[in-house]
Design a protein around this motif. Structure first.
Motif, PDB file in Angstrom:
ATOM      1  N   MET A   1      -5.773   3.210 -16.867  1.00 36.63           N
ATOM      2  CA  MET A   1      -4.888   2.055 -17.071  1.00 36.63           C
ATOM      3  C   MET A   1      -4.410   1.546 -15.715  1.00 36.63           C
ATOM      4  O   MET A   1      -3.786   2.284 -14.962  1.00 36.63           O
ATOM      5  N   ALA A   2      -4.741   0.337 -15.390  1.00 36.17           N
ATOM      6  CA  ALA A   2      -4.277  -0.222 -14.119  1.00 36.17           C
ATOM      7  C   ALA A   2      -2.747  -0.308 -14.116  1.00 36.17           C
ATOM      8  O   ALA A   2      -2.122  -0.409 -15.171  1.00 36.17           O
ATOM      9  N   TYR A   3      -2.189  -0.253 -12.950  1.00 39.32           N
ATOM     10  CA  TYR A   3      -0.745  -0.414 -12.818  1.00 39.32           C
ATOM     11  C   TYR A   3      -0.410  -1.888 -12.601  1.00 39.32           C
ATOM     12  O   TYR A   3      -1.276  -2.693 -12.269  1.00 39.32           O
ATOM     13  N   LYS A   4       0.840  -2.217 -12.840  1.00 41.14           N
ATOM     14  CA  LYS A   4       1.309  -3.568 -12.542  1.00 41.14           C
ATOM     15  C   LYS A   4       2.671  -3.459 -11.868  1.00 41.14           C
ATOM     16  O   LYS A   4       3.321  -2.406 -11.915  1.00 41.14           O
ATOM     17  N   ILE A   5       3.093  -4.546 -11.259  1.00 41.22           N
ATOM     18  CA  ILE A   5       4.384  -4.574 -10.582  1.00 41.22           C
ATOM     19  C   ILE A   5       5.311  -5.514 -11.334  1.00 41.22           C
ATOM     20  O   ILE A   5       4.952  -6.644 -11.652  1.00 41.22           O
ATOM     21  N   THR A   6       6.497  -5.008 -11.632  1.00 42.22           N
ATOM     22  CA  THR A   6       7.438  -5.783 -12.448  1.00 42.22           C
ATOM     23  C   THR A   6       8.314  -6.684 -11.573  1.00 42.22           C
ATOM     24  O   THR A   6       8.298  -6.604 -10.332  1.00 42.22           O
ATOM     25  N   ASP A   7       9.124  -7.489 -12.241  1.00 41.68           N
ATOM     26  CA  ASP A   7      10.036  -8.396 -11.543  1.00 41.68           C
ATOM     27  C   ASP A   7      11.114  -7.670 -10.753  1.00 41.68           C
ATOM     28  O   ASP A   7      11.847  -8.289  -9.990  1.00 41.68           O
ATOM     29  N   GLU A   8      11.229  -6.354 -10.973  1.00 43.85           N
ATOM     30  CA  GLU A   8      12.216  -5.564 -10.216  1.00 43.85           C
ATOM     31  C   GLU A   8      11.853  -5.465  -8.744  1.00 43.85           C
ATOM     32  O   GLU A   8      12.683  -5.096  -7.910  1.00 43.85           O
ATOM     33  N   CYS A   9      10.600  -5.765  -8.428  1.00 42.68           N
ATOM     34  CA  CYS A   9      10.102  -5.639  -7.046  1.00 42.68           C
ATOM     35  C   CYS A   9      10.992  -6.417  -6.078  1.00 42.68           C
ATOM     36  O   CYS A   9      11.318  -7.575  -6.311  1.00 42.68           O
ATOM     37  N   ILE A  10      11.355  -5.746  -4.966  1.00 41.85           N
ATOM     38  CA  ILE A  10      12.183  -6.398  -3.944  1.00 41.85           C
ATOM     39  C   ILE A  10      11.344  -6.787  -2.721  1.00 41.85           C
ATOM     40  O   ILE A  10      11.882  -7.064  -1.644  1.00 41.85           O
ATOM     41  N   SER A  11      10.013  -6.759  -2.899  1.00 41.44           N
ATOM     42  CA  SER A  11       9.078  -7.170  -1.850  1.00 41.44           C
ATOM     43  C   SER A  11       9.289  -6.432  -0.534  1.00 41.44           C
ATOM     44  O   SER A  11       9.233  -7.041   0.539  1.00 41.44           O
ATOM     45  N   CYS A  12       9.509  -5.131  -0.636  1.00 43.78           N
ATOM     46  CA  CYS A  12       9.686  -4.348   0.594  1.00 43.78           C
ATOM     47  C   CYS A  12       8.356  -4.093   1.282  1.00 43.78           C
ATOM     48  O   CYS A  12       8.309  -3.800   2.472  1.00 43.78           O
ATOM     49  N   GLY A  13       7.253  -4.178   0.521  1.00 43.04           N
ATOM     50  CA  GLY A  13       5.932  -4.011   1.115  1.00 43.04           C
ATOM     51  C   GLY A  13       5.470  -2.572   1.264  1.00 43.04           C
ATOM     52  O   GLY A  13       4.351  -2.328   1.712  1.00 43.04           O
ATOM     53  N   ALA A  14       6.289  -1.627   0.886  1.00 41.08           N
ATOM     54  CA  ALA A  14       5.954  -0.209   1.106  1.00 41.08           C
ATOM     55  C   ALA A  14       4.702   0.223   0.363  1.00 41.08           C
ATOM     56  O   ALA A  14       3.942   1.070   0.827  1.00 41.08           O
ATOM     57  N   CYS A  15       4.463  -0.350  -0.800  1.00 40.47           N
ATOM     58  CA  CYS A  15       3.339   0.107  -1.614  1.00 40.47           C
ATOM     59  C   CYS A  15       1.989  -0.373  -1.074  1.00 40.47           C
ATOM     60  O   CYS A  15       0.978   0.290  -1.283  1.00 40.47           O
ATOM     61  N   GLU A  16       1.976  -1.495  -0.397  1.00 40.14           N
ATOM     62  CA  GLU A  16       0.701  -2.114  -0.010  1.00 40.14           C
ATOM     63  C   GLU A  16      -0.181  -1.151   0.790  1.00 40.14           C
ATOM     64  O   GLU A  16      -1.359  -0.985   0.497  1.00 40.14           O
ATOM     65  N   SER A  17       0.400  -0.507   1.780  1.00 38.15           N
ATOM     66  CA  SER A  17      -0.401   0.377   2.629  1.00 38.15           C
ATOM     67  C   SER A  17      -0.686   1.715   1.955  1.00 38.15           C
ATOM     68  O   SER A  17      -1.543   2.470   2.416  1.00 38.15           O
ATOM     69  N   GLU A  18      -0.004   2.010   0.869  1.00 36.87           N
ATOM     70  CA  GLU A  18      -0.242   3.261   0.148  1.00 36.87           C
ATOM     71  C   GLU A  18      -1.506   3.195  -0.691  1.00 36.87           C
ATOM     72  O   GLU A  18      -2.080   4.220  -1.048  1.00 36.87           O
ATOM     73  N   CYS A  19      -1.936   1.989  -1.043  1.00 33.24           N
ATOM     74  CA  CYS A  19      -3.067   1.843  -1.951  1.00 33.24           C
ATOM     75  C   CYS A  19      -4.388   1.875  -1.193  1.00 33.24           C
ATOM     76  O   CYS A  19      -4.730   0.919  -0.495  1.00 33.24           O
ATOM     77  N   LYS A  20      -5.132   2.944  -1.380  1.00 35.00           N
ATOM     78  CA  LYS A  20      -6.398   3.090  -0.657  1.00 35.00           C
ATOM     79  C   LYS A  20      -7.493   2.228  -1.253  1.00 35.00           C
ATOM     80  O   LYS A  20      -8.571   2.102  -0.691  1.00 35.00           O
ATOM     81  N   ASN A  21      -7.235   1.621  -2.399  1.00 35.04           N
ATOM     82  CA  ASN A  21      -8.200   0.682  -2.987  1.00 35.04           C
ATOM     83  C   ASN A  21      -7.914  -0.754  -2.556  1.00 35.04           C
ATOM     84  O   ASN A  21      -8.615  -1.671  -2.988  1.00 35.04           O
TER      85      ASN A  21
END
Ligand code: SF4
Ligand code: SF4
Length: 88
Positions: free
Chosen positions: A1-21
């Motif tokens: 199941m793919a993940y999604k990002i909800t409206d709670e996101c504060i656009s900190c950007g921390a997740c972007e570099s964590e995703c190896k895909n």
């Protein structure tokens, strides 16, 4: 199941570099996940890195993208041709 990002996101950007895909990118209002690239981190590790690092728990499984482990591994193989998935 793919993940999604909800409206709670504060656009900190921390997740972007964590995703190896490279499934995560900055959207117009919040960060977004490309379901065609998200494997729940299957192929790399057994837990979802974006969900682990998100400070506001905005990365959640997307019920609209139900997938089996085998389908996730197949997606991983298409994203990384010639490579061997870890912990498969
Ligand atoms: S669950 Fe893993 S593969 Fe999916 S977007 Fe998050 S970090 Fe990337
Ligand atoms: S880590 Fe969470 S809050 Fe930060 S950009 Fe990613 S989804 Fe948004």
């Amino acid at each position: 199941m793919a993940y999604k990002i909800t409206d709670e996101c504060i656009s900190c950007g921390a997740c972007e570099s964590e995703c190896k895909n490279e499934a995560i990118s900055e959207g117009e209002e919040v960060y977004i996940i490309d379901p065609d690239k998200c494997t729940e981190c299957i192929g790399w590790v057994e837990s979802s890195k974006c969900a682990e690092i998100c400070p506001v728990d905005a990365c959640i499984p997307d019920p609209g993208h139900e997938e089996t482990r085998e389908q996730l591994l197949e997606k991983w193989r298409k994203l990384h041709p010639g490579e061997t998935p870890i912990a498969a």
